[in-house]
Design an enzyme around this catalytic site. Structure first.
Site, PDB file in Angstrom:
ATOM      1  CD  GLU A  32       2.540   5.111   6.571  1.00 55.18           C
ATOM      2  OE1 GLU A  32       2.252   5.814   7.540  1.00 55.18           O
ATOM      3  OE2 GLU A  32       1.730   4.380   5.970  1.00 55.18           O
ATOM      4  CB  THR A  74      -0.986  -0.002   1.193  1.00 54.15           C
ATOM      5  OG1 THR A  74      -0.257  -0.160   2.404  1.00 54.15           O
ATOM      6  CG2 THR A  74      -2.005  -1.122   1.045  1.00 54.15           C
ATOM      7  CG  ASN A  98       0.446   8.612   7.836  1.00 53.27           C
ATOM      8  OD1 ASN A  98      -0.236   7.667   7.498  1.00 53.27           O
ATOM      9  ND2 ASN A  98       1.691   8.485   8.262  1.00 53.27           N
ATOM     10  CB  THR A 144      -7.213  13.860   0.336  1.00 52.47           C
ATOM     11  OG1 THR A 144      -5.914  14.010   0.882  1.00 52.47           O
ATOM     12  CG2 THR A 144      -8.233  13.734   1.410  1.00 52.47           C
ATOM     13  CE  LYS A 171       0.386  -3.409   3.279  1.00 52.18           C
ATOM     14  NZ  LYS A 171      -0.603  -2.536   4.023  1.00 52.18           N
ATOM     15  CB  THR A 179      -3.034  -3.237   7.246  1.00 57.75           C
ATOM     16  OG1 THR A 179      -4.318  -2.853   7.724  1.00 57.75           O
ATOM     17  CG2 THR A 179      -3.062  -4.723   6.929  1.00 57.75           C
TER      18      THR A 179
END
Lengths: 399, 399
Positions: B271, B148, B394, B399, B174, B185
């Site tokens: 991230e 993702t 994040n 969006t 992942k 996740t």
């Protein structure tokens, strides 16, 4: 801030200076003084690593009596060992001597970088001037001198009365790290001229702390230096305020209001924050569960970055509730952004309502309601968004 | 990654496709298939809000037997109510029909946005092709299709043997949200051709999860979709591996290594992360305390931004240990960055050593050692730095 004309409290005087503790040369040393000994109550950090000024002040406050507070920013005097303890005691001694009062009546408080010894020569040079410069309308200068990463100074106040006699509450606070409250020192000094029964004073402070500063932070996640002091000098000469009376209720309500105002200012000034968000959890089995869920949602970095992105990403909210430990049934949960329902019975209400909710996220302040539909209890936490500037401020704070 | 030549496991086949579930058009649907029924064990999210695929798969895995996994990215099928459950069941049914096996032998798994129904017509169109396209060396394509926000695909492997018989372990995972692990996740599928006693298979997975994926996340802070599956198809035909034997120990060691490799990759791909930091707490009273302290330090935003700022800000580390709940005596704590002591007995060792430590912070990977000097226990957590890019990813994810 209501009652924004209130700049002082009868019998209290204030002064502040630039003592050179901060490299920036901004004000960093302040003194609060009551002309008569005040009754006092305190709430201190629950961190197991406790800074020297807290170790010195807590037992003095425990006696229930206090007359002055010496507070510095720019250096926390934490993790400084025995020398740190000697320095904290010496700070108090310097101020007591300058004021002509007993050392035991002096509270000391510090905020700033951990692990450096206090520059004692600066205290020796500047504390006598602080004592000489005390003025009745100097509270604002104290509020400025205790700032660290704060973007603005924080004061709140209220007026109440017992029968015909008016009294004042004035709160001064600092703190701006509530995005993740692990270690941003929070200091608050609440001063009143009211006559308050000593045991009730402690109880009122404990209750007000729960619904204010403890609702913007995770219990236990306090810094080495956190301190809330409440001083009541009795100069208003009202009939003593006691628990279980209308006057006691009115005092608690005023104190809650002042402390919640300060707490919200701290969130609004969260490092890099652009939004103040109330997370209101209702329908919980009990208040502890409501607080658990509100706290988990409020401290989730994913929720907070979604607020920054103005994204009504309710999936992150429901997931945070899910791991909070609060009892819940996913199929009963409703989530609203103000009055816009985005989740009903655990399922999204669709794109149209989510877009409406995104409009609400563009505001600077809004409320997210999470209804668990399991019981009668509710609780609110106040949080901010997580932004680029949070990272910038905290990556660069010391270097 | 060691053994980076290992691209498959005997008896397992793989395929992946772009089914249009992700808006980007990148691969988003994958199938893992064992030519014979495999013994299996699973670890699932502890979140109270559980996604439909987890609700479907967990009881099937509980039977101890499984032959295929259908996994999609781009949509989590979470908070989708009864329709979500019907869709998850239908996904399994489609794959079972295409493979000619029983539905009960099919695990389904999803990751992506919460609150949207699966686009079932895309599953209907693409699942038959997945079944037709299965190949032995397609594990890498599966690793890519389940990404993702991952910046890179994640695989790890090991070879071991029982007596003369060699077997292989291959892990595919992942996850990239471990900066704050609330809801990113994490999926992992570990495949082996070894013959493993069923009860010991479960025990080995539980132990390996503790020292790998549970050491990069706060217990309980799992997403709605987290899932770790271990499938052992026995094609290697070794003598059955059992607990309490050297072969069992060797299997556990290999499994731990594969899963820790994957876990570290997830942190390294946190991230926006630029650093992988091991937080090793030793000298704790017991392992639970060591984990508590390591976890608090690892999840502190203030510690993580300091790592990003390459600032040896040990005050934030000691304060996080202080509020972790672990038993500690501040005056006994040592902190080292690799072999550079920055704190001895709770006090900073001075500017020179701190500057040396700052050099270590410039590395991409390093270890912080916190020695509580209270007992024999130790534990490690793996964390990353908190960066501008974390906020960017994040705030913009949906969006």
């Amino acid at each position: 801030m209501k009652d924004d004309m209130i700049k002082g409290v009868k019998g209290f005087k204030f002064s502040a200076r630039s003592a050179g503790i901060k490299k920036s040369g901004k004000p960093d040393l302040a003194l609060i003084y009551s002309e008569v000994p005040a009754r006092c109550a305190g709430v201190f950090t629950t961190n197991k690593v406790v800074a020297a000024p807290v170790l010195v002040t807590a037992p003095r406050v425990e006696t229930g009596s206090c007359q002055a507070v010496l507070v510095n920013s720019g250096n926390a005097n934490a993790c400084t060992g025995e020398q740190g303890m000697r320095d904290a005691l010496q700070c108090g001694a310097l101020a007591a001597r300058a004021l002509g009062i007993s050392e035991e009546m002096l509270a000391v408080s510090s905020t700033g970088v951990i692990g450096h010894l206090l520059p004692m020569e600066k205290f020796e040079r500047h504390v006598p001037h602080l004592a000489a410069d005390l003025v009745a309308d100097g509270a604002e200068s104290v509020a400025r001198a205790i700032m660290t990463t704060d973007a603005f100074s924080k004061m709140a106040s209220a007026r109440e009365h017992v029968e015909e006699t008016e009294y004042t509450l004035l709160g001064i606070a600092k703190g701006a790290g509530m995005i993740h409250p692990n270690m941003a020192t929070m200091l608050a000094f609440v001063l009143t001229d009211a006559v308050v029964e000593p045991q009730f004073l402690r109880e009122a402070l404990r209750r007000a702390t729960d619904v204010s500063f403890n609702s913007i932070t995770v219990d236990g996640d306090t810094s080495t230096n956190d301190m809330v002091l409440l001083m009541a000098n009795g100069v208003a000469q009202n009939a003593e305020i006691r628990g279980g009376t209308p006057a006691g209720e009115a005092f608690c309500a005023a104190l809650n209001r002042v402390m919640l105002d300060l707490a919200k200012m701290i969130v609004r000034d969260g490092e890099g924050a652009t939004k103040l968000v109330e997370i209101r959890v209702r329908g919980a089995v009990d208040e502890a569960d409501a607080r658990r869920a509100a706290c988990a949602i409020s401290t989730s970095s994913l929720v907070k970055t979604a607020f920054f992105g103005e994204d009504a990403n309710w999936g992150r909210i429901i997931a945070a509730a899910g791991y909070s430990g609060a009892a819940l049934d996913p199929e009963r949960i409703d989530i609203l952004f103000e009055d816009i329902p985005v989740v009903r019975n655990g399922i999204g209400t669709g794109k149209d309502l989510e877009e409406k909710a995104s409009e609400i996220l563009k505001r600077n302040e809004f409320t997210v309601i999470v209804d668990l539909h399991l019981g009668p209890a509710e609780a609110s936490y106040y949080t901010s968004d997580l932004t680029y500037d949070y990272v910038k401020i905290n990556a660069a704070y010391r270097t």
